[in-house]
Write an enzyme that holds these catalytic residues in place. Structure first.
Site, PDB file in Angstrom:
ATOM      1  N   GLN A 180      -7.943  -1.291  -7.002  1.00 53.89           N
ATOM      2  CA  GLN A 180      -7.668  -1.497  -8.630  1.00 53.89           C
ATOM      3  C   GLN A 180      -8.795  -1.817  -9.266  1.00 53.89           C
ATOM      4  O   GLN A 180      -8.421  -1.821 -10.819  1.00 53.89           O
ATOM      5  CB  GLN A 180      -6.298  -2.722  -8.843  1.00 53.89           C
ATOM      6  CG  GLN A 180      -5.063  -2.084  -8.210  1.00 53.89           C
ATOM      7  CD  GLN A 180      -4.376  -0.771  -8.942  1.00 53.89           C
ATOM      8  OE1 GLN A 180      -4.828  -0.628 -10.240  1.00 53.89           O
ATOM      9  NE2 GLN A 180      -3.480  -0.270  -8.508  1.00 53.89           N
ATOM     10  N   SER A 200      -9.748   4.628  -4.769  1.00 56.17           N
ATOM     11  CA  SER A 200      -9.206   5.881  -4.630  1.00 56.17           C
ATOM     12  C   SER A 200      -9.154   6.378  -6.129  1.00 56.17           C
ATOM     13  O   SER A 200      -8.893   5.937  -6.922  1.00 56.17           O
ATOM     14  CB  SER A 200      -7.537   5.090  -4.370  1.00 56.17           C
ATOM     15  OG  SER A 200      -6.656   6.465  -4.586  1.00 56.17           O
ATOM     16  N   ALA A 201      -9.625   7.656  -5.863  1.00 56.55           N
ATOM     17  CA  ALA A 201      -9.978   8.506  -7.304  1.00 56.55           C
ATOM     18  C   ALA A 201      -8.704   8.381  -8.239  1.00 56.55           C
ATOM     19  O   ALA A 201      -9.040   8.484  -9.716  1.00 56.55           O
ATOM     20  CB  ALA A 201     -10.135   9.874  -7.054  1.00 56.55           C
ATOM     21  N   CYS A 327       4.547   2.091  -4.417  1.00 53.28           N
ATOM     22  CA  CYS A 327       5.320   2.536  -3.193  1.00 53.28           C
ATOM     23  C   CYS A 327       6.534   1.935  -3.205  1.00 53.28           C
ATOM     24  O   CYS A 327       7.379   2.743  -2.283  1.00 53.28           O
ATOM     25  CB  CYS A 327       4.369   2.182  -1.908  1.00 53.28           C
ATOM     26  SG  CYS A 327       2.719   2.598  -2.174  1.00 53.28           S
TER      27      CYS A 327
END
Ligand code: PLP
Length: 390
Positions: A180, A200-201, A327
């Site tokens: 994040q 994470s892109a 999630c």
């Protein structure tokens, strides 16, 4: 219906420049980076340029950046490999970690007999680092500490520089899930002696399916996907050239515009806090998310009545928010993070909602969200009154 997107901690829309860059690569740079001909070598150059850009901003060497498919893979690789290859017998972690860290730690306990030690957060979701020092000193077992940099639900930020020093002083390895904060905060790993980190892109306007693990050169970590020699044998498999180029482009934009984006998003966040306080009586904010010390992209709100359908009702009005972590949204049970920071009374009688912003978020999006909450609140009170009379 206009769609209002307030779920940027789950994922972000792609930047146009990233799309253009990726389309070009899909059309023209289809070579395999392991091939020795010029098409292959062009693809290899694309990978190495993205790697160098990322390494420069983190003040590390390009060889310490290992491309993966996502944050989940990076975190899995680091934790599993630390146990399998670096002799880790004990992991110190917390109940506030993302599922991809929490579940991996549990698996290491089940399959490898690793001892798990959980740090206890206070009611704001912060950790007293004396607890970490005590835990580290209490055993001679080879230990990995895994604690996230910023919490994806409540935005609390951990002082990873201090944690990294504590780990070094106590001879422990330190992994931080930085999914994040990468590309949102300026991270200088020449000053922060973290051993491993993840990225994470799709959390900063890049594509899904591309990320990286930062693996400190001297650590001795090995890959968990075996096969070819790609990524210096730390991650076998033909590289996702298009995704990695998109990651590199999104990274470059976010480094160039970090201050502008941060100022814009902070303005939006302060406006949201002010409007919510003014228009929704009894509203509260969870964790540190409304404090200046928190991650500027995240705001976790406590609506002062119980309404498990609020996410659906907002969605019907075209507004996307999250009711748990990405999630687990859709699950009716509150997440471990919310269970850790909310009182029983709040869990029973109030509704947590996470909104998260990007540089695309406008004040009018906040206005629409707040008035939708007002409408839902009013109809909710009427419906409740009706059901009491029935
Ligand atoms: N860690 C944190 C803190 C996250 O917020 C997320 C995604 O929500 C992940 C890890 C997993 O990242 P990815 O979606 O790239 O697998």
């Amino acid at each position: 219906m206009e769609r209002i997107y307030l779920d940027n901690a789950a994922t972000t829309p792609l930047d146009d420049e990233v799309i253009d860059c990726m389309v070009n690569i899909l059309k023209f740079n289809y070579g395999n980076p392991s091939s020795t001909h010029s098409l292959g070598q062009e693809a290899k150059t694309i990978l190495e340029e993205a790697r160098r850009k990322i390494a420069d901003s983190l003040r590390v060497t390009p060889g310490e950046i290992v491309f993966t498919s996502c944050g989940t893979e990076s975190n899995n690789m680091i934790i599993k490999s630390a146990v399998n290859y670096l002799g880790v017998e004990r992991i110190i972690t917390s109940a506030l970690e993302h599922k991809c860290v929490a579940e991996t730690c549990l698996e290491m306990k089940k399959l490898k007999g690793v001892e798990l030690v959980y740090l206890r957060p206070d009611s704001s979701g912060d950790f007293d680092l004396d607890q970490l020092e005590k835990a580290l000193k209490s055993s001679d077992k080879k230990t990995l500490v895994t604690l996230m940099h910023a919490n994806n639900e409540i935005g609390n930020i951990l002082d990873i520089e201090r944690v990294a020093h504590i780990c070094k002083e106590n001879n422990a390895l330190f992994h931080s899930d930085t999914v994040q904060t990468m590309a949102h905060l300026d991270l200088d790993f020449s000053k922060i002696p973290v051993d491993f980190a993840s990225c994470s892109a799709h959390k900063f306007h890049g594509p899904k399916g591309a990320g990286f693990a930062f693996v400190r050169k001297s650590s001795g970590l090995k890959g968990i996907i075996t096969g070819g020699p790609q990524e210096r044998s730390l991650r076998a498999g033909t590289e996702n050239v298009t995704g990695i180029a998109g990651l590199g482009k999104a990274w470059e934009i976010s480094q160039d515009k970090m201050e502008d984006y941060k100022n814009h998003i902070l303005g939006i966040k302060h406006y949201a806090i002010q409007q919510l306080k003014e228009k929704i009586p009894g509203i509260k904010f969870n964790g540190r998310s409304a404090d200046n010390s928190s991650l500027y992209t995240v705001l976790n709100i406590l609506i002062p009545y119980k309404n498990p359908l609020i996410g659906l009702q907002l969605d019907m009005k075209g507004i996307a928010i999250s009711q748990g972590s990405a999630c687990s949204s859709g699950a009716s049970k509150p997440s471990m993070v919310l269970m850790s920071v909310l009182s029983e009374d709040d869990l029973d009688n109030a509704t947590p909602v996470r909104v998260s912003f990007s540089h695309f978020t406008k004040r009018s999006d906040i206005d629409a969200f707040v008035s939708a909450l007002q409408e839902i609140g009013e109809s909710f009170v009427i419906e409740k009154a009706d059901s009491v009379h029935r």
